[in-house]
Design an enzyme around this catalytic site. Structure first.
Site, short mmCIF file in Angstrom:
data_model
loop_
_atom_site.label_atom_id
_atom_site.label_comp_id
_atom_site.label_asym_id
_atom_site.label_seq_id
_atom_site.Cartn_x
_atom_site.Cartn_y
_atom_site.Cartn_z
N GLY A 1 -13.12 -21.69 -69.83
CA GLY A 1 -12.48 -20.66 -70.46
C GLY A 1 -12.01 -20.91 -71.79
O GLY A 1 -11.44 -21.95 -71.93
N ARG B 1 -19.45 -22.05 -68.55
CA ARG B 1 -19.42 -22.83 -67.32
C ARG B 1 -21.01 -23.26 -66.76
O ARG B 1 -21.30 -22.25 -66.52
CB ARG B 1 -18.59 -22.19 -66.19
CG ARG B 1 -17.05 -21.95 -66.64
CD ARG B 1 -16.21 -21.45 -65.61
NE ARG B 1 -14.96 -21.26 -65.88
CZ ARG B 1 -14.50 -20.09 -66.42
NH1 ARG B 1 -15.02 -19.01 -66.51
NH2 ARG B 1 -13.01 -19.95 -66.72
N ASP C 1 -9.35 -28.76 -66.63
CA ASP C 1 -9.66 -29.81 -65.70
C ASP C 1 -11.29 -29.46 -65.10
O ASP C 1 -11.95 -30.77 -65.03
CB ASP C 1 -8.68 -29.96 -64.59
CG ASP C 1 -8.73 -28.41 -63.75
OD1 ASP C 1 -9.44 -27.45 -64.33
OD2 ASP C 1 -8.07 -28.32 -62.82
N THR D 1 -6.63 -25.00 -72.49
CA THR D 1 -6.73 -23.99 -71.49
C THR D 1 -5.24 -23.25 -71.65
O THR D 1 -4.40 -23.89 -71.91
CB THR D 1 -6.74 -24.67 -69.89
OG1 THR D 1 -6.36 -23.64 -68.93
CG2 THR D 1 -5.91 -25.98 -69.77
N ASP E 1 -3.82 -22.18 -69.19
CA ASP E 1 -2.95 -22.14 -67.89
C ASP E 1 -2.20 -23.32 -67.88
O ASP E 1 -0.99 -23.33 -67.04
CB ASP E 1 -3.97 -22.60 -66.82
CG ASP E 1 -4.87 -21.14 -66.44
OD1 ASP E 1 -4.63 -20.28 -66.95
OD2 ASP E 1 -5.87 -21.49 -65.52
N ASP F 1 -1.95 -26.30 -66.95
CA ASP F 1 -1.70 -26.80 -65.33
C ASP F 1 -2.44 -28.22 -65.37
O ASP F 1 -2.76 -28.68 -64.33
CB ASP F 1 -2.79 -25.93 -64.52
CG ASP F 1 -4.03 -25.70 -64.94
OD1 ASP F 1 -4.43 -26.21 -66.14
OD2 ASP F 1 -4.99 -25.41 -64.20
N ARG G 1 11.41 2.72 -63.35
CA ARG G 1 10.36 2.37 -62.46
C ARG G 1 10.36 0.77 -62.38
O ARG G 1 10.93 0.17 -63.23
CB ARG G 1 9.20 2.68 -63.28
CG ARG G 1 8.66 4.20 -62.97
CD ARG G 1 7.36 4.34 -63.72
NE ARG G 1 6.87 5.48 -63.20
CZ ARG G 1 6.21 6.55 -64.17
NH1 ARG G 1 5.76 6.11 -65.30
NH2 ARG G 1 5.73 7.72 -63.59
N ARG H 1 -5.25 -18.72 -62.38
CA ARG H 1 -5.83 -18.61 -61.23
C ARG H 1 -5.50 -19.66 -60.07
O ARG H 1 -5.29 -19.17 -59.10
CB ARG H 1 -7.23 -19.19 -61.30
CG ARG H 1 -8.26 -18.93 -60.08
CD ARG H 1 -9.53 -19.01 -60.41
NE ARG H 1 -9.95 -19.94 -61.60
CZ ARG H 1 -11.03 -19.63 -62.51
NH1 ARG H 1 -11.57 -18.49 -62.09
NH2 ARG H 1 -11.22 -20.53 -63.39
N ALA I 1 12.43 -11.12 -65.86
CA ALA I 1 11.96 -10.36 -64.70
C ALA I 1 12.67 -10.79 -63.49
O ALA I 1 13.57 -11.73 -63.28
CB ALA I 1 10.53 -11.07 -64.53
N LYS J 1 21.55 -2.03 -59.37
CA LYS J 1 21.06 -2.87 -60.32
C LYS J 1 19.45 -2.21 -60.60
O LYS J 1 18.74 -2.19 -59.84
CB LYS J 1 20.99 -4.26 -59.96
CG LYS J 1 20.33 -5.00 -61.26
CD LYS J 1 20.56 -6.63 -60.98
CE LYS J 1 20.22 -7.32 -62.01
NZ LYS J 1 18.82 -7.53 -62.48
O1 F6P Z 1 -8.54 -20.85 -66.84
C1 F6P Z 1 -7.94 -19.99 -67.71
C2 F6P Z 1 -8.28 -18.61 -66.95
O2 F6P Z 1 -8.00 -17.58 -67.93
C3 F6P Z 1 -7.59 -18.46 -65.55
O3 F6P Z 1 -6.12 -18.39 -66.01
C4 F6P Z 1 -8.31 -17.28 -65.20
O4 F6P Z 1 -8.27 -17.15 -63.66
C5 F6P Z 1 -9.52 -17.77 -65.43
O5 F6P Z 1 -9.64 -18.54 -66.68
C6 F6P Z 1 -10.87 -16.36 -65.61
O6 F6P Z 1 -11.95 -16.85 -66.11
P1 F6P Z 1 -13.28 -15.98 -66.46
O7 F6P Z 1 -12.51 -14.51 -66.51
O8 F6P Z 1 -13.55 -16.30 -67.90
O9 F6P Z 1 -14.06 -16.33 -65.39
#
Ligand code: F6P
Length: 326
Positions: free
Chosen positions: A15, A76, A107, A130, A132, A134, A167, A176, A191, A218
């Site tokens: 991504g 990919r 990764d 990335t 993410d 992660d 709301r 993901r 939040a 609240k």
């Molecule tokens: O890894 C980055 C990310 O944006 C994730 O958060 C998401 O799940 C995934 O890529 C979505 O990837 P795509 O829509 O490109 O398949």
């Protein structure tokens, strides 16, 4: 410094993430500064297999530092996961004399680089690209800061309309397998709840806490759900509607807007710094590591370790969320 490489390739994989262009620019310009020949590889490992490779100069990366996406495009590649695919890619590098690679990605991309360097003698240096955040071994990944700020800007806007109508909005952010975007955007927008894949969601607890806040009058208006959370925002809405029918709820899925846009200053600086160090690594003869920043110092993690470990979210973070949303 005696260079261990003379011709290098740079590519993006997986991504995209805002700041990749700044990273490419740093790799190209630092490589050229040290007298290396630099080649851009289009569409990640797919371009390596299909020989979609071109030589880059200083001008190839002009006017891109501020742009989201990636000028090299990304993909990919299932074929690269096979030995035959990697062999085709290797032959294409070999015929040009490319003897070093810089890979921007997450990764999955590092897993590809690791497999490639196991098969063939070409040093690979990873840059963590990335949204993410992660990847263990770095406090920053290129694109996270931009993505999370995009999410915060959107959530602030949703809060206005949520407040106007009394709301509850259940907002799904990306991630993901990772809850970092949810955690940071949720904390910074105040939040009530943040649901992430790293923690099992106790639905009973969630419903009870919403009911208790309702009794206290609240106003509860934001729940942030990471995409990877079981069922996502729509499932959570369904459960809440069944259990607390009086609550007026809406779902908003932020989606891919989080992946685009101009990178923040933080992402541009991190990508520039990491890109520069990727070349330093290749020049020093390091191989098969990814470049990270830990406590503001450069940190080099073997790709073999990086593909095994994930960035963890400590229990303390969840405690902060609980206390601050009370
Ligand atoms: O890894 C980055 C990310 O944006 C994730 O958060 C998401 O799940 C995934 O890529 C979505 O990837 P795509 O829509 O490109 O398949």
């Amino acid at each position: 410094m005696t260079p261990k490489v003379s011709k290098i390739g740079v590519l993006c994989s997986g991504g995209d993430s805002p700041g990749m262009n700044a990273g490419i620019r740093a790799v190209v310009r630092t490589g050229l500064y040290y007298g290396l020949e630099v080649f851009g590889i289009m569409r990640g490992y797919t371009g390596m297999i299909e020989d979609d490779i071109f030589q880059m100069d200083n001008r190839s990366v002009a006017n891109i530092i501020q742009r989201g996406g990636t000028i090299l495009k990304t993909a990919r590649s299932a074929e690269f996961m096979t030995y035959e695919g990697r062999k085709k890619a290797y032959d294409n590098l070999k015929k040009r004399g490319i003897n070093g690679l810089v890979i921007l990605g997450g990764d999955g991309s590092f897993r590809g680089a690791q497999a490639f360097s196991n098969d063939f003698d070409i040093p690979c240096i990873g840059l963590p690209g990335t949204i993410d955040r992660d990847i263990a071994g770095t406090d920053f990944t290129i694109g996270f800061d931009t993505a999370v700020n995009t999410a915060v800007e959107a959530i602030d806007k949703i809060r206005d309309t949520a407040d106007a109508h009394d709301r509850l909005f259940i907002i799904e952010v990306m991630g993901r397998d990772a809850g970092y975007i949810a955690l940071h955007s949720g904390i910074s927008t105040g939040a009530e709840n943040i649901l992430i894949p790293e923690r099992k969601t106790d639905i009973e607890n969630l419903v009870a806490s919403l009911q208790e806040k309702e009794r206290r009058k609240k106003l509860v208006n934001l729940i942030i759900v990471a995409e990877g959370e079981k069922g996502g925002a729509e499932y959570i809405e369904q459960v809440i509607k069944e259990r607390i029918p009086g609550l007026d709820t809406r779902v908003c899925i932020l989606g891919h807007i989080q992946r685009g846009g101009a990178p923040t200053c933080m992402d541009r600086v991190m990508a520039s710094r990491m890109g520069y160090h990727a070349i330093e690594c290749l020049m020093e003869g390091r191989h098969n590591v990814f470049v990270g920043v830990l406590q503001n110092r450069m940190n080099y993690t073997p790709l073999s370790e990086a593909v095994k470990k994930k960035q963890r979210i400590s229990e303390e973070w969840m405690k902060i969320v609980r206390i601050l949303s009370s």
